[in-house]
Design an enzyme around this catalytic site. Structure first.
Site, PDB file in Angstrom:
ATOM      1  N   LYS A  63     -32.343  -8.835 -28.893  1.00 50.41           N
ATOM      2  CA  LYS A  63     -32.235 -10.090 -29.647  1.00 50.41           C
ATOM      3  C   LYS A  63     -33.535 -10.408 -30.378  1.00 50.41           C
ATOM      4  O   LYS A  63     -33.586 -11.353 -31.173  1.00 50.41           O
ATOM      5  CB  LYS A  63     -31.860 -11.234 -28.708  1.00 50.41           C
ATOM      6  CG  LYS A  63     -30.471 -11.077 -28.095  1.00 50.41           C
ATOM      7  CD  LYS A  63     -30.121 -12.254 -27.207  1.00 50.41           C
ATOM      8  CE  LYS A  63     -28.736 -12.100 -26.602  1.00 50.41           C
ATOM      9  NZ  LYS A  63     -28.377 -13.235 -25.711  1.00 50.41           N
ATOM     10  N   ARG A  92     -23.716  -6.633 -35.504  1.00 51.02           N
ATOM     11  CA  ARG A  92     -24.410  -7.933 -35.568  1.00 51.02           C
ATOM     12  C   ARG A  92     -25.880  -7.802 -35.198  1.00 51.02           C
ATOM     13  O   ARG A  92     -26.719  -8.614 -35.637  1.00 51.02           O
ATOM     14  CB  ARG A  92     -23.709  -8.940 -34.654  1.00 51.02           C
ATOM     15  CG  ARG A  92     -22.336  -9.370 -35.184  1.00 51.02           C
ATOM     16  CD  ARG A  92     -21.824 -10.594 -34.460  1.00 51.02           C
ATOM     17  NE  ARG A  92     -21.488 -10.334 -33.077  1.00 51.02           N
ATOM     18  CZ  ARG A  92     -20.304  -9.890 -32.653  1.00 51.02           C
ATOM     19  NH1 ARG A  92     -19.341  -9.600 -33.529  1.00 51.02           N
ATOM     20  NH2 ARG A  92     -20.062  -9.712 -31.369  1.00 51.02           N
ATOM     21  N   HIS A 126     -10.636  -3.431 -17.853  1.00 53.34           N
ATOM     22  CA  HIS A 126     -11.247  -2.448 -16.964  1.00 53.34           C
ATOM     23  C   HIS A 126     -10.293  -1.281 -16.818  1.00 53.34           C
ATOM     24  O   HIS A 126      -9.146  -1.322 -17.291  1.00 53.34           O
ATOM     25  CB  HIS A 126     -11.586  -3.063 -15.602  1.00 53.34           C
ATOM     26  CG  HIS A 126     -12.920  -3.751 -15.567  1.00 53.34           C
ATOM     27  ND1 HIS A 126     -14.109  -3.077 -15.733  1.00 53.34           N
ATOM     28  CD2 HIS A 126     -13.247  -5.050 -15.377  1.00 53.34           C
ATOM     29  CE1 HIS A 126     -15.119  -3.937 -15.662  1.00 53.34           C
ATOM     30  NE2 HIS A 126     -14.622  -5.138 -15.451  1.00 53.34           N
ATOM     31  N   ASP A 127     -10.784  -0.246 -16.160  1.00 57.00           N
ATOM     32  CA  ASP A 127     -10.029   0.990 -15.982  1.00 57.00           C
ATOM     33  C   ASP A 127      -8.542   0.736 -15.719  1.00 57.00           C
ATOM     34  O   ASP A 127      -7.667   1.301 -16.379  1.00 57.00           O
ATOM     35  CB  ASP A 127     -10.649   1.755 -14.808  1.00 57.00           C
ATOM     36  CG  ASP A 127     -10.002   3.091 -14.549  1.00 57.00           C
ATOM     37  OD1 ASP A 127      -8.869   3.097 -14.026  1.00 57.00           O
ATOM     38  OD2 ASP A 127     -10.606   4.133 -14.831  1.00 57.00           O
ATOM     39  N   ASP A 155     -12.020   5.484 -16.586  1.00 57.23           N
ATOM     40  CA  ASP A 155     -13.430   5.413 -16.976  1.00 57.23           C
ATOM     41  C   ASP A 155     -14.036   6.793 -17.240  1.00 57.23           C
ATOM     42  O   ASP A 155     -14.717   6.999 -18.253  1.00 57.23           O
ATOM     43  CB  ASP A 155     -14.246   4.723 -15.885  1.00 57.23           C
ATOM     44  CG  ASP A 155     -14.120   3.209 -15.931  1.00 57.23           C
ATOM     45  OD1 ASP A 155     -13.530   2.697 -16.894  1.00 57.23           O
ATOM     46  OD2 ASP A 155     -14.608   2.550 -15.000  1.00 57.23           O
TER      47      ASP A 155
END
Length: 352
Positions: A63, A92, A126-127, A155
């Site tokens: 950042k 971004r 998730h997985d 995953d």
């Protein structure tokens, strides 16, 4: 000194699939530097994550202008990049694929659950949720209820290894053409692709769309898991007729006393017969009788037991309890280098 020596990869730290992919590349010789957040703690509270092994790491605040500038300089000197952010986050930050025109050979590896585009692309997951939309989760488990296959299938198989293979393909292409590209590795895509054989069986009318009713899902008595007298389990995979005959002989079951196994209607009766016999002895007794033969049977070992198995010990599959790199290359074997924390200035100096 692995096969990927001379390849440089910048890894933006993530969970699961991205560190596994970076670990694999590093074990095979790539120079990988991992960028983590300042003071970053493991989400699962682990003091040491084996997936982080084998590569240097630095802390950068992406950042901040200074943090982004250091990251950008590293990427400009890299052959590849690995990131697992939601779509749009790297753009971004000014670190998206379009921000590195000065490095036209860059292979930009993007690891997500849902992919860079599509209705679910911006959703968390998730997985288990990625598996759910591919048909794979529906196919795994006992008849009454699907079972989560750890996070190995999504995953790491559908995610990490597809990212690795995509990046290797793109790196080969860049070496030939001088042009890098973006690798959009979505776990949902990878798992769907892994289901190609099962989908083919289904299209051929050789797979029922329900669990424990098929050749490879525990439905067939010759490809199933049985409980032993000790409470442990024996895995049986005697698909071919000659292996099935060997198994029956060693179990003391007369083949002509069983119904035709080619008819799925007979599977419950055959399974019950094998279950009765296997339940009379311990897992290790059966292992002593069956391992090393063509009966295609093996004891189901726990995570703690697996490193002590004679075959795993002979091949040094584990070092202590820690799995070792795979696969094995004859001329450029993989290895695990010490991981070091570097400050940004030192990292840049080593990179130049």
């Amino acid at each position: 000194m692995g096969a990927l020596q001379g390849i440089r990869i910048v890894e933006f730290a993530g969970l699961g699939p991205t560190p596994f992919a970076a670990m694999w590349l590093a074990e095979h010789g790539a120079q990988v530097i991992r960028i983590t957040r300042p003071g970053n703690r493991h989400v699962l509270g682990m003091a040491r994550d084996l997936l982080d092994r084998g590569r240097d790491w630095i802390e950068l605040d992406l950042k901040s202008d200074a943090g982004r500038a250091t990251a950008r300089e590293l990427v400009l000197g890299a052959d590849g990049l690995i990131e697992g952010m939601r779509p749009g986050v790297m753009e971004r930050l000014g670190l998206g694929p379009g921000d590195f025109a000065a490095n036209p050979r860059l292979v930009y590896g993007r690891m997500t659950g849902w992919g860079q585009a599509g209705p679910l692309a911006q959703s968390a997951g998730h997985d288990i949720t990625y598996l759910a939309i591919t048909g794979a989760l529906h196919a795994i488990g006992p008849a009454g209820h699907p079972v989560a296959p750890l996070n190995l299938l999504g995953d790491f198989a559908g995610g990490s290894m597809y990212l690795v293979s995509g990046m290797l393909a793109a790196l080969l292409g860049a070496a030939r053409t001088g042009r890098g590209q973006v690798v959009d590795a979505a776990i949902s895509d990878g798992v769907a692709h892994l289901m190609t054989m099962i989908s083919g069986l289904r299209l051929a009318g050789m797979w029922q769309d329900r669990r424990e009713a098929n050749l490879l899902d525990g439905g067939a008595p010759y490809y199933a898991i049985y409980r032993c007298a000790c409470g442990g389990h024996l895995a049986v995979g005697a698909i071919e007729p000659q292996f099935w005959a060997e198994l029956l002989s060693r179990l003391g079951i007369a083949a002509d006393g069983l119904p035709d196994r080619a008819d799925p209607a007979n599977w419950p009766a055959i399974r019950a017969r094998l279950a009765d016999v296997i339940a009379t002895r311990s897992r290790d007794d059966w292992a002593g009788l069956l391992e090393g033969t063509d009966a295609c049977a093996a004891p189901v070992l726990s995570i703690d037991e697996a490193p002590r198995h004679p075959h795993n010990r002979a091949r040094a599959t584990f070092a202590g309890a820690e799995p070792q790199p795979a696969p094995r290359l004859s001329l450029t074997p993989a290895g695990i280098a010490p991981a070091r924390r570097l400050d940004p200035a030192e990292a840049l100096a080593r990179w130049r």
